[in-house]
Design a protein around this motif. Sequence first.
Motif, PDB file in Angstrom:
ATOM      1  N   ARG A 109       6.148   3.817   5.020  1.00  0.00           N
ATOM      2  CA  ARG A 109       4.406   3.616   5.239  1.00  0.00           C
ATOM      3  C   ARG A 109       4.744   1.854   4.321  1.00  0.00           C
ATOM      4  NH1 ARG A 109       0.962   9.092   3.191  1.00  0.00           N
ATOM      5  NH2 ARG A 109       1.108   9.641   5.609  1.00  0.00           N
ATOM      6  N   TRP A 113       3.517  -2.475   6.176  1.00  0.00           N
ATOM      7  CA  TRP A 113       2.356  -3.494   4.939  1.00  0.00           C
ATOM      8  C   TRP A 113       3.585  -4.633   4.755  1.00  0.00           C
ATOM      9  CZ3 TRP A 113       4.232  -4.096  -0.175  1.00  0.00           C
ATOM     10  CH2 TRP A 113       2.890  -5.650  -0.462  1.00  0.00           C
ATOM     11  N   ASN A 139      -4.392  -3.771   4.841  1.00  0.00           N
ATOM     12  CA  ASN A 139      -5.317  -2.975   5.123  1.00  0.00           C
ATOM     13  C   ASN A 139      -5.050  -2.080   6.573  1.00  0.00           C
ATOM     14  OD1 ASN A 139      -7.351  -3.485   2.722  1.00  0.00           O
ATOM     15  ND2 ASN A 139      -8.207  -4.919   4.182  1.00  0.00           N
ATOM     16  N   GLU A 140      -4.558  -2.739   6.976  1.00  0.00           N
ATOM     17  CA  GLU A 140      -3.757  -2.444   8.615  1.00  0.00           C
ATOM     18  C   GLU A 140      -2.882  -1.337   8.417  1.00  0.00           C
ATOM     19  OE1 GLU A 140      -2.074  -4.466  12.529  1.00  0.00           O
ATOM     20  OE2 GLU A 140      -3.406  -5.856  10.761  1.00  0.00           O
ATOM     21  N   SER A 141      -2.211  -0.864   6.782  1.00  0.00           N
ATOM     22  CA  SER A 141      -0.752  -0.391   6.844  1.00  0.00           C
ATOM     23  C   SER A 141      -1.211   1.043   5.781  1.00  0.00           C
ATOM     24  CB  SER A 141       0.029  -1.036   6.478  1.00  0.00           C
ATOM     25  OG  SER A 141      -0.133  -1.797   5.467  1.00  0.00           O
ATOM     26  N   ALA A 143      -3.238   1.054   2.895  1.00  0.00           N
ATOM     27  CA  ALA A 143      -5.332   1.507   2.382  1.00  0.00           C
ATOM     28  C   ALA A 143      -5.110   2.525   3.051  1.00  0.00           C
ATOM     29  CB  ALA A 143      -6.168   0.147   3.050  1.00  0.00           C
ATOM     30  N   GLN A 144      -4.735   2.603   4.030  1.00  0.00           N
ATOM     31  CA  GLN A 144      -4.932   4.296   4.481  1.00  0.00           C
ATOM     32  C   GLN A 144      -4.821   5.164   4.358  1.00  0.00           C
ATOM     33  OE1 GLN A 144      -4.494   3.979   9.118  1.00  0.00           O
ATOM     34  NE2 GLN A 144      -3.191   2.092   8.724  1.00  0.00           N
ATOM     35  N   HIS A 145      -4.100   5.337   3.831  1.00  0.00           N
ATOM     36  CA  HIS A 145      -3.318   6.069   2.766  1.00  0.00           C
ATOM     37  C   HIS A 145      -3.548   6.252   1.327  1.00  0.00           C
ATOM     38  CE1 HIS A 145      -1.304   6.829   6.952  1.00  0.00           C
ATOM     39  NE2 HIS A 145      -0.561   5.824   6.201  1.00  0.00           N
ATOM     40  N   TRP A 148      -9.542   5.245  -2.397  1.00  0.00           N
ATOM     41  CA  TRP A 148     -10.231   4.543  -3.178  1.00  0.00           C
ATOM     42  C   TRP A 148     -10.147   3.773  -4.277  1.00  0.00           C
ATOM     43  CZ3 TRP A 148     -14.211   3.344  -6.703  1.00  0.00           C
ATOM     44  CH2 TRP A 148     -14.787   2.176  -6.075  1.00  0.00           C
ATOM     45  N   ARG A 151      -7.234   0.980  -3.947  1.00  0.00           N
ATOM     46  CA  ARG A 151      -7.676   0.166  -3.059  1.00  0.00           C
ATOM     47  C   ARG A 151      -8.417  -0.723  -3.581  1.00  0.00           C
ATOM     48  NH1 ARG A 151      -9.424   4.205   1.049  1.00  0.00           N
ATOM     49  NH2 ARG A 151     -11.105   4.004   0.445  1.00  0.00           N
ATOM     50  N   GLU A 208       2.391  12.945   8.706  1.00  0.00           N
ATOM     51  CA  GLU A 208       0.880  13.098   7.112  1.00  0.00           C
ATOM     52  C   GLU A 208       1.402  14.100   6.634  1.00  0.00           C
ATOM     53  OE1 GLU A 208      -1.749  11.559   7.908  1.00  0.00           O
ATOM     54  OE2 GLU A 208      -1.536  10.926   9.441  1.00  0.00           O
TER      55      GLU A 208
END
Length: 210
Positions: A109, A113, A139-141, A143-145, A148, A151, A208
Motif C-alpha cells: 500500500r 503512494w 489520498n489516492e492510496s 489514506a483509505q487504510h 482519521w 490522516r 483487506e
Amino acid sequence: ADAFSLQKVLETFRSCLSEEKEVYMKYYLAGWQELVSFMNTLGNVFSFISKDVVSKIQILENFLTGESGSHYVTIQSMVKYELENDLVDITKRGNHPESGCRTLLRLHRALRWLELFLDSLRTSKEDSKTSVMCSDAYNESLAQHHPWLIRKAVGVAFCALPGRDTFFEVMNAGDQAHVVALLGESLPLISEVYQITEDLYAKNNLLELP
C-alpha cells in the motif's frame, strides 16, 4: 547508510521480477531500503511512514533468513505457503499478526503512494507544490487504510515538505532532465511489481487483511 541513489532504485526493481514474473522478495526489500533512504534524506517529514516500513522490512527479512526461508523467496511462494499452512489471519487479528502476507500488504500500500508521488514529481512543472502532489498521492492510496487521526497528522506533515528543487537534488541523479528520465525508467518497473502483487492478492482475497 549510503546516500540515496535513484539509479539503485531502478536496478533493484529491475531485478525484482523473474522470467515468470514472480517477485523476488530479496530485491523487493532492497528496493524498499532505497526508498526508505530517499524518505530519510528529507528529514522527519516521512518518518511516520518510513519507521513503519523499516519494521515491516525487518519482519520479512527475518522470514527470508529463517528456517522456512525457502518459502519466502518470491512473493508468490510466500502467499502459497502461508495460505496452505494457515499462517494468515484472514478475517480478524489472531495468532499471526505479523504474517508475511499481512506485512507485505502494508508495504504494498505504501509503495502505491510513493509510486504516485514520484510520478507526479516526474511530470510536475516548476511551480508545482510538493505538498499538494504528496497529499493527492496519499489520498489516492494509503489514506483509505489509515484512521482519521493519522490522516490528519499526515496532512500537517506534508505541509512541511521541501520544494520541488530539493526533491530533484536528493534524487542524486544529475540535473532535473536526467532525474525525470530515470524516474521515467524506474516507475514502470515499480508499477509492474505493484500490479503483479495487487493481482496476486486480489486473486487470493488478501487485499483487506486485518
